[in-house]
Scaffold this active site. Structure first.
Site, PDB file in Angstrom:
ATOM      1  N   ASP A  78       0.850  -1.192   0.000  1.00 59.91           N
ATOM      2  CA  ASP A  78       0.000   0.000   0.000  1.00 59.91           C
ATOM      3  C   ASP A  78       0.892   1.252   0.000  1.00 59.91           C
ATOM      4  O   ASP A  78       1.826   1.346   0.805  1.00 59.91           O
ATOM      5  CB  ASP A  78      -0.876  -0.050   1.270  1.00 59.91           C
ATOM      6  CG  ASP A  78      -2.034   0.912   1.227  1.00 59.91           C
ATOM      7  OD1 ASP A  78      -2.432   1.318   0.116  1.00 59.91           O
ATOM      8  OD2 ASP A  78      -2.554   1.256   2.315  1.00 59.91           O
ATOM      9  N   HIS A  79       0.611   2.183  -0.889  1.00 60.49           N
ATOM     10  CA  HIS A  79       1.361   3.449  -0.948  1.00 60.49           C
ATOM     11  C   HIS A  79       2.879   3.278  -1.028  1.00 60.49           C
ATOM     12  O   HIS A  79       3.615   3.906  -0.259  1.00 60.49           O
ATOM     13  CB  HIS A  79       1.006   4.347   0.243  1.00 60.49           C
ATOM     14  CG  HIS A  79      -0.406   4.843   0.219  1.00 60.49           C
ATOM     15  ND1 HIS A  79      -0.851   5.820  -0.649  1.00 60.49           N
ATOM     16  CD2 HIS A  79      -1.485   4.466   0.944  1.00 60.49           C
ATOM     17  CE1 HIS A  79      -2.134   6.033  -0.452  1.00 60.49           C
ATOM     18  NE2 HIS A  79      -2.554   5.214   0.505  1.00 60.49           N
ATOM     19  N   GLU A 130      -2.416   5.858  -8.134  1.00 59.92           N
ATOM     20  CA  GLU A 130      -3.359   6.861  -7.622  1.00 59.92           C
ATOM     21  C   GLU A 130      -3.282   8.122  -8.469  1.00 59.92           C
ATOM     22  O   GLU A 130      -2.201   8.583  -8.822  1.00 59.92           O
ATOM     23  CB  GLU A 130      -3.018   7.178  -6.157  1.00 59.92           C
ATOM     24  CG  GLU A 130      -3.942   8.212  -5.523  1.00 59.92           C
ATOM     25  CD  GLU A 130      -3.715   8.329  -4.004  1.00 59.92           C
ATOM     26  OE1 GLU A 130      -3.593   7.285  -3.331  1.00 59.92           O
ATOM     27  OE2 GLU A 130      -3.661   9.472  -3.516  1.00 59.92           O
ATOM     28  N   HIS A 174      -7.490   9.907   4.366  1.00 62.31           N
ATOM     29  CA  HIS A 174      -7.019   8.903   5.331  1.00 62.31           C
ATOM     30  C   HIS A 174      -7.251   9.340   6.779  1.00 62.31           C
ATOM     31  O   HIS A 174      -7.121  10.512   7.094  1.00 62.31           O
ATOM     32  CB  HIS A 174      -5.521   8.652   5.134  1.00 62.31           C
ATOM     33  CG  HIS A 174      -5.195   8.070   3.792  1.00 62.31           C
ATOM     34  ND1 HIS A 174      -4.598   8.793   2.804  1.00 62.31           N
ATOM     35  CD2 HIS A 174      -5.402   6.834   3.296  1.00 62.31           C
ATOM     36  CE1 HIS A 174      -4.440   8.015   1.736  1.00 62.31           C
ATOM     37  NE2 HIS A 174      -4.922   6.826   2.006  1.00 62.31           N
ATOM     38  N   HIS A 203      -9.656   4.853  -1.130  1.00 62.94           N
ATOM     39  CA  HIS A 203      -8.845   4.874   0.101  1.00 62.94           C
ATOM     40  C   HIS A 203      -9.573   5.700   1.150  1.00 62.94           C
ATOM     41  O   HIS A 203     -10.444   6.491   0.833  1.00 62.94           O
ATOM     42  CB  HIS A 203      -7.474   5.507  -0.183  1.00 62.94           C
ATOM     43  CG  HIS A 203      -6.538   4.596  -0.899  1.00 62.94           C
ATOM     44  ND1 HIS A 203      -5.283   4.295  -0.430  1.00 62.94           N
ATOM     45  CD2 HIS A 203      -6.683   3.896  -2.053  1.00 62.94           C
ATOM     46  CE1 HIS A 203      -4.695   3.458  -1.268  1.00 62.94           C
ATOM     47  NE2 HIS A 203      -5.516   3.206  -2.268  1.00 62.94           N
ATOM     48  N   ASN A 225     -10.155   0.533   0.943  1.00 63.80           N
ATOM     49  CA  ASN A 225      -9.095   0.383   1.945  1.00 63.80           C
ATOM     50  C   ASN A 225      -9.593   0.811   3.319  1.00 63.80           C
ATOM     51  O   ASN A 225     -10.222   1.866   3.458  1.00 63.80           O
ATOM     52  CB  ASN A 225      -7.895   1.245   1.574  1.00 63.80           C
ATOM     53  CG  ASN A 225      -7.118   0.668   0.417  1.00 63.80           C
ATOM     54  OD1 ASN A 225      -7.598  -0.204  -0.296  1.00 63.80           O
ATOM     55  ND2 ASN A 225      -5.906   1.153   0.232  1.00 63.80           N
TER      56      ASN A 225
HETATM   57 ZN   LIG Z   1      -4.416   5.019   1.173  1.00 60.65          ZN
END
Ligand SMILES: [Zn+2]
Length: 283
Positions: A78-79, A130, A174, A203, A225
């Site tokens: 992730d990321h 993204e 987030h 996300h 997510n």
């Molecule tokens: Zn994220």
């Protein structure tokens, strides 16, 4: 064997359900999400950010795939923000990576994403990228909407990178929101789904509200997510348990017992989301 994310997300997109992707980093919560998916007959996508011990998480996940062979599971970095960290995750056995250069200008995001896609596809690994900017909930400002993903630009991005799925900025961020959760731009999700040939990822699902999230799935989101809601369900349960159990005072409670209470609440919250996204009984 760990699966590439593509078949899981393709099926979710076609059948109109969403796969909750928990951000996980230790064995107990990893096993909890496998158990949840086994009990509810759901596919599993595990997200893990690079600041965790990704080598250990890859090994633990491979072990759990052997223990729960009936759960189709993908492990996604992730990321990841660089080519190198994505390559490292693939070396450790991740079946999918996210390259996130969304803070960079469009051309640079395309350049790095395309490089990662070329490398990952050569070894059968899927790639998430993204476009548009999704910060943390505390960063939300009045011009928040300017950073939402634009359909025409997204179409160009997917064409130029051959990425497998795309995380889009449509109103979430987030972490936890201060005050009300922002409105998710459902029209934009529907428009993006119509325009793009790849599955869409949301996300920052935590604390956006069940109804909004279920509607986002209906509009076209295939992967959601989750981190904060699962984590806080677990830590709150531990706190409550420690506050009320007098055995703690006497000092003979095993640490694993307190952690086990948290993991149980974490698992229940994850199972709740599997049902909210229509992901139950899909395998
Ligand atoms: Zn994220």
């Amino acid at each position: 064997m760990l699966e590439n994310m593509n078949p899981l997300l393709k099926e979710a997109t076609e059948k109109g359900y969403g796969i909750p992707a928990p951000g996980v980093n230790d064995f107990q919560t990893l096993e909890a999400v496998f158990q949840a998916c086994s009990e509810l007959k759901a596919p599993l996508i595990i997200d893990c950010v690079p600041r965790n011990d990704i080598e250990a998480v890859a090994d633990m996940t491979k072990f759990l795939v052997k223990r729960y062979p009936h759960v189709p599971a993908a492990l996604n970095l992730d990321h990841g923000t660089t080519f190198d960290v994505c390559a490292k995750a693939i070396q450790f056995g991740f079946s999918s990576v996210m390259i996130d250069c969304s803070k960079e200008p469009f051309e640079e995001n395309v350049r790095v994403t395309a490089e990662v896609v070329k490398m990952a596809h050569a070894v059968g690994v899927s790639v998430e990228a993204e476009l548009g900017y999704l910060g943390t909930a505390s960063e939300i400002t009045a011009d928040f909407h300017d950073s939402f993903t634009k359909p025409v630009e997204a179409q160009k991005f997917v064409e130029q990178t051959s990425v497998d799925c795309l995380a889009v900025a449509v109103g979430t961020a987030h972490g936890f929101y201060q005050g009300d959760a922002p409105r998710i731009d459902l029209e934009r999700i529907a428009e993006l789904k119509k325009t793009l040939p790849v599955p869409l990822v949301l996300h920052g699902g935590s604390s956006a509200g069940d109804e909004q999230l279920a509607n986002a799935v209906k509009a076209g989101i295939a992967k959601i997510n989750l981190f904060s809601d699962l984590s806080s369900a677990g830590t709150n349960a531990v706190r409550e348990f420690l506050d009320k159990d007098e055995k703690i005072v006497l000092g003979f409670m095993p640490l694993s017992m307190a952690y086990g209470v948290g993991v149980k609440a974490y698992k229940e919250m994850f199972m709740h989301y599997i049902q909210v996204f229509g992901c139950k009984n899909r395998v």
